[in-house]
Each structure stands twice: as structure tokens, then as C-alpha cells.
Write a protein that holds these residues in place. Sequence first.
Motif, PDB file in Angstrom:
ATOM      1  N   VAL A  34       0.942  -1.481  -0.542  1.00 36.90           N
ATOM      2  CA  VAL A  34      -0.171   0.204  -0.084  1.00 36.90           C
ATOM      3  C   VAL A  34       0.966   1.207  -0.066  1.00 36.90           C
ATOM      4  O   VAL A  34       0.167   2.604  -0.684  1.00 36.90           O
ATOM      5  CB  VAL A  34      -0.582   0.191   1.278  1.00 36.90           C
ATOM      6  CG1 VAL A  34      -0.282   0.415   2.354  1.00 36.90           C
ATOM      7  CG2 VAL A  34      -1.752   1.012   1.154  1.00 36.90           C
ATOM      8  N   THR A  35       2.103   1.047   0.607  1.00 37.88           N
ATOM      9  CA  THR A  35       3.085   2.396   0.883  1.00 37.88           C
ATOM     10  C   THR A  35       3.232   2.850  -0.966  1.00 37.88           C
ATOM     11  O   THR A  35       3.851   3.540  -0.685  1.00 37.88           O
ATOM     12  CB  THR A  35       3.859   2.402   1.461  1.00 37.88           C
ATOM     13  OG1 THR A  35       4.913   1.274   1.180  1.00 37.88           O
ATOM     14  CG2 THR A  35       3.674   2.346   3.357  1.00 37.88           C
ATOM     15  N   GLY A  51      -6.050   9.333 -11.268  1.00 40.01           N
ATOM     16  CA  GLY A  51      -6.550   9.264  -9.811  1.00 40.01           C
ATOM     17  C   GLY A  51      -5.937   9.085  -8.786  1.00 40.01           C
ATOM     18  O   GLY A  51      -5.011   8.637  -8.862  1.00 40.01           O
ATOM     19  N   VAL A  52      -6.346  10.412  -8.052  1.00 40.85           N
ATOM     20  CA  VAL A  52      -5.742  10.939  -6.846  1.00 40.85           C
ATOM     21  C   VAL A  52      -6.335   9.893  -6.156  1.00 40.85           C
ATOM     22  O   VAL A  52      -5.842   9.515  -4.778  1.00 40.85           O
ATOM     23  CB  VAL A  52      -4.537  12.267  -6.419  1.00 40.85           C
ATOM     24  CG1 VAL A  52      -4.181  12.294  -5.339  1.00 40.85           C
ATOM     25  CG2 VAL A  52      -4.189  12.406  -7.240  1.00 40.85           C
ATOM     26  N   LEU A  57      -7.082   7.514  -1.060  1.00 40.48           N
ATOM     27  CA  LEU A  57      -8.302   6.729   0.710  1.00 40.48           C
ATOM     28  C   LEU A  57      -7.005   5.328   1.076  1.00 40.48           C
ATOM     29  O   LEU A  57      -8.398   4.159   1.549  1.00 40.48           O
ATOM     30  CB  LEU A  57      -9.371   6.513  -0.127  1.00 40.48           C
ATOM     31  CG  LEU A  57      -9.635   8.042   0.215  1.00 40.48           C
ATOM     32  CD1 LEU A  57     -11.744   8.121   0.026  1.00 40.48           C
ATOM     33  CD2 LEU A  57     -10.146   8.834   1.343  1.00 40.48           C
ATOM     34  N   ALA A  58      -6.807   4.484   0.141  1.00 35.33           N
ATOM     35  CA  ALA A  58      -6.387   2.925  -0.034  1.00 35.33           C
ATOM     36  C   ALA A  58      -5.332   3.322   1.682  1.00 35.33           C
ATOM     37  O   ALA A  58      -5.414   1.647   2.207  1.00 35.33           O
ATOM     38  CB  ALA A  58      -5.154   2.722  -0.991  1.00 35.33           C
ATOM     39  N   PHE A  59      -4.552   4.338   1.988  1.00 40.19           N
ATOM     40  CA  PHE A  59      -4.035   3.681   3.176  1.00 40.19           C
ATOM     41  C   PHE A  59      -5.008   4.112   4.435  1.00 40.19           C
ATOM     42  O   PHE A  59      -4.704   3.055   5.411  1.00 40.19           O
ATOM     43  CB  PHE A  59      -3.022   5.142   3.578  1.00 40.19           C
ATOM     44  CG  PHE A  59      -1.791   5.071   3.741  1.00 40.19           C
ATOM     45  CD1 PHE A  59      -1.096   4.269   4.509  1.00 40.19           C
ATOM     46  CD2 PHE A  59      -1.964   6.348   5.583  1.00 40.19           C
ATOM     47  CE1 PHE A  59       0.387   3.605   4.813  1.00 40.19           C
ATOM     48  CE2 PHE A  59      -1.180   5.836   6.120  1.00 40.19           C
ATOM     49  CZ  PHE A  59       0.082   5.134   5.821  1.00 40.19           C
ATOM     50  N   PRO A  60      -5.506   5.026   3.855  1.00 39.63           N
ATOM     51  CA  PRO A  60      -6.313   4.508   5.781  1.00 39.63           C
ATOM     52  C   PRO A  60      -7.418   2.983   6.110  1.00 39.63           C
ATOM     53  O   PRO A  60      -7.271   2.813   6.822  1.00 39.63           O
ATOM     54  CB  PRO A  60      -7.250   6.063   5.722  1.00 39.63           C
ATOM     55  CG  PRO A  60      -7.687   6.714   4.170  1.00 39.63           C
ATOM     56  CD  PRO A  60      -5.770   6.334   3.984  1.00 39.63           C
ATOM     57  N   ALA A  61      -8.045   3.015   5.106  1.00 41.33           N
ATOM     58  CA  ALA A  61      -8.440   2.005   4.986  1.00 41.33           C
ATOM     59  C   ALA A  61      -7.628   0.802   5.372  1.00 41.33           C
ATOM     60  O   ALA A  61      -7.940  -0.126   5.282  1.00 41.33           O
ATOM     61  CB  ALA A  61      -9.179   1.787   3.042  1.00 41.33           C
ATOM     62  N   LEU A 118     -14.865   3.065  -2.975  1.00 41.83           N
ATOM     63  CA  LEU A 118     -15.492   1.862  -1.555  1.00 41.83           C
ATOM     64  C   LEU A 118     -14.413   0.867  -2.101  1.00 41.83           C
ATOM     65  O   LEU A 118     -13.906   0.149  -1.270  1.00 41.83           O
ATOM     66  CB  LEU A 118     -16.423   1.470  -2.101  1.00 41.83           C
ATOM     67  CG  LEU A 118     -17.158   3.008  -1.356  1.00 41.83           C
ATOM     68  CD1 LEU A 118     -18.430   2.722  -1.634  1.00 41.83           C
ATOM     69  CD2 LEU A 118     -16.960   3.237  -0.249  1.00 41.83           C
ATOM     70  N   ALA A 119     -14.298  -0.280  -3.539  1.00 41.80           N
ATOM     71  CA  ALA A 119     -14.033  -1.424  -3.818  1.00 41.80           C
ATOM     72  C   ALA A 119     -12.745  -0.922  -3.746  1.00 41.80           C
ATOM     73  O   ALA A 119     -12.286  -2.660  -3.081  1.00 41.80           O
ATOM     74  CB  ALA A 119     -13.839  -1.843  -5.478  1.00 41.80           C
ATOM     75  N   GLY A 120     -11.915  -0.216  -3.687  1.00 44.91           N
ATOM     76  CA  GLY A 120     -10.231  -0.156  -3.738  1.00 44.91           C
ATOM     77  C   GLY A 120      -9.874  -0.275  -2.121  1.00 44.91           C
ATOM     78  O   GLY A 120      -8.833  -0.976  -1.678  1.00 44.91           O
ATOM     79  N   MET A 121     -10.928   0.384  -0.903  1.00 47.81           N
ATOM     80  CA  MET A 121     -10.838   0.539  -0.039  1.00 47.81           C
ATOM     81  C   MET A 121     -11.340  -0.670   0.219  1.00 47.81           C
ATOM     82  O   MET A 121      -9.822  -1.519   1.741  1.00 47.81           O
ATOM     83  CB  MET A 121     -12.104   1.941   0.837  1.00 47.81           C
ATOM     84  CG  MET A 121     -11.155   3.729   0.197  1.00 47.81           C
ATOM     85  SD  MET A 121     -12.392   4.288   0.682  1.00 47.81           S
ATOM     86  CE  MET A 121     -12.565   3.745   2.805  1.00 47.81           C
TER      87      MET A 121
END
Length: 221
Positions: A34-35, A51-52, A57-61, A118-121
Motif C-alpha cells: 500500500v505504501t 486518479g489520486v 483513501l487506500a492508506f487509511p483503509a 469503495l472497492a479499492g478501500m
Amino acid sequence: MANRHALGIALGYTAGYVDTVGFVALSGLFTAHVTGNFVLIGSELAQPGHGVLIKLLAFPAFILGVVAARLLALALEARQRPAARALTLLQLLLLLAFMLLGRAAWPVQQTNALLPVLAGMAGAAAMGVQNAASRLVWSELAPTTVMTGNVTQLVLDLVDLARGNGAADTLSRLWKFLWPVLAFGLGALHGALAYLYGGFWALLLPMAMLAGVLLQANNGR
């Protein structure tokens, strides 16, 4: 020992597979490594177009997945119950959410839209759970989600063995780290091919593997 190797292979394969599906399906999103999204965010600032928001949002997820895994493990430990089954089931459910949300967003044309985000999270949270589980319940395994450290240890051990300076446990450690690396690479290749032909349904395979891990945990603990 054989069961430990099999578990490391299954989890390494799952991480490589899911990471690749996320990367291909969602414009370069890393779910396991994820990093790596920080690099992509930086490149996005220099050359917009991929797309940023979904990468931010992937990191907090991912962190929420780790937090959920830790709290669940603590709750079960307080009751003197093993956590492996619960953590595997949680990851399985999050991968199911990843697949269903991805299917609902299909075809993904704008990764900053609600459903792809949402899918990525969900995918990142699933891999956050696996990362946490590798510390909480499978600490005897080599890491199964990020392979850089594994490759470094492999090279160090190979150099020691080649020089005849390996300790008694060097060879066993080499095998311990080798199998997850190979499985991760194979999972990455299969994930790309499976997504090409099956879209988000490709996630059924790592889900089936996690179901096998869950059954093994039920039988063994």
C-alpha cells in the motif's frame, strides 16, 4: 513444517494476486504494497490522469484493516480463543466486498467515482488484515505481502551459503523466505491473466484459497 510452508505459499500467492488485480483494475492501485501508492500519488501530481483519491483513501483503509484485526485478536485472546480463524474470515469477507463492489462499478472508467473507491478501500482493508495477521497469529512465517525484505534475506543467506559461512539454520530460513516470494510472483502473473479474462470475478480464486486456510485453521486450532 509442511503445513507452515503451505500456509506461507497460500498467503503469498493471495497477496500477489490481489495486489495485481487491484493494480490492473483500478488504475495502478496497490492493495497489499500500500505504501507504493505514495509514489503513484507523486507521479499523479506531475502527470495527472489516473486518479489520486482512490490511492489516498487506500492508506487509511489499510490502517483500518490493521486496527480491526488487532482489536478482534485482542478480544478473542481475552476469551482465550485463537484468532486465526476470525482474522481469515474477516479478510475473506473484505475480499468478497472488493469483488462485489468492483463488479457493481464495472466497467471502471473513472476510479475516483464512489464504487471504484469503495472497492479499492475494501481490497486495501483486506490486505491490511493479512499484514496484521502475519504479526499476530502467523509470526513464525516469512512476511507474505511485501517481498522486498524477503528478497534481501534470501540474497544474504545465499551469499553466506556460497561462502560456506551459513549457520545451521541458514538453509531452513532460506526455504522459509523463498516460497512466499515465488508464490507472490506466481500470484501476480495469475492475477493479471485472470482479471483479463474474468474481470473482478477473478477474485474468486484467492477467496477460495482463504477458505482453504480457514478450513485448515478450523481443523488445526
